[in-house]
Structures are given as structure tokens and as C-alpha cells.
Motif scaffolding. Sequence first.
Motif: not given
Length: 188
Positions: A98-116
Motif C-alpha cells: 500500500s502507498y501508506g506502508r511504503s511512504w511511511r515505513s519503507w522496509p529496512k534493508v540488509c546492512p550486512e550487504e552494504s558496500m563502502e
Amino acid sequence: MSCLPFDLQYIKIAREILEDGVEIVGRNNLRYKQVFGQTIKVDLRGGFPAFTLRKMPVRNLFREFMWDISGDYRVSNLGPAKHFWDFLADSEGRLAGSYGRSWRSWPKVCPEESMEWENFRKEPFDQLKWIWEQLRTNPTNRQLVLQTVNPAYESLHCPGCHPCLVFSSEGAHLDLLVTARSNDMATG
């Protein structure tokens, strides 16, 4: 900025769909016509682009918009307008994507997959609140993009019709670009 009245722009696009549209069979096995890449420009300084060609359920539209910006995704909280979305809700009455869920609570991402150079937030992200704060404190920020459809979804019963909104403020006026992946022209 001078724009044609909203209804005239709508009629022009509707006529093009009827005359030149490509016929498609949709996911519900119904036939429809489509034309890709249409644009409607509206200058709100000339008034709100209310659709005058037919009666519009303004209360339901307003109720749905308020539901969206609240971040709610439970269809039962739409009151009389819930019948528009019931068929898309899961067994617990929640509207996935739903728009509201995406706009107000975008799911967190996997920080362990992050790059520099990638610095992810640790919690779900309130895009709408962030954009509002940026418009107040840094209005010329060119990164004011509100995403609705998460491309990481493996499947989604019904992805949002408006996947992206881009905000731009250069001075006293706010510009908004709304991208529509799908739009039911029959309902306006």
C-alpha cells in the motif's frame, strides 16, 4: 505556466486511447486499450484539477488519501471506501504494497550487504516525513523522491499504480511529478 484545463487534457488522452490504443489482455483476463507515455500538466495556482465530466466520490478520495499519508495499511480503517480495496487485502485485512506502508515505513534493508559509501538506516524509513523535513529545511534538494513500489518484491498482488513521486522546489512553488504505471482512465 499555462496549461489546458484538466478535463480537456483528459479528453485528449481518452480519445487517443480509444482511437490509437493497443489492445491488451490484462491479469484479470479482461481486454483494455493502452497508450504509453502520456503527460498531464496541472498548475494548481489555477485551481484544483477536479474532474467535472462525471460525479467524483470526493469524500472517499479524501478519506483514502488521509489513510495513505497516515501510513495505515489495514483496509478496514478506510470506512465506507474499503470496498474498493477489500479484494486485494490479505486474510488479515492488510494491503500489501500500500502507498501508506511504503511512504511511511519503507522496509529496512540488509546492512550486512552494504558496500563502502552506502549508509543504510537501521529501521524502516518514513519517506514522507523526510521529504517534508527537507522541503522545510533544504527545499532545493534534488533528491526528493518518494518510492512506492519496492523493486525487491518477488511478487505483489497489486503493485501501486503510482510507483514514484518526485518533488522539486525552486523558490515559492512546489513542483510534483507523479509517475503512473497504470491509470484507469474510465474512472478518471
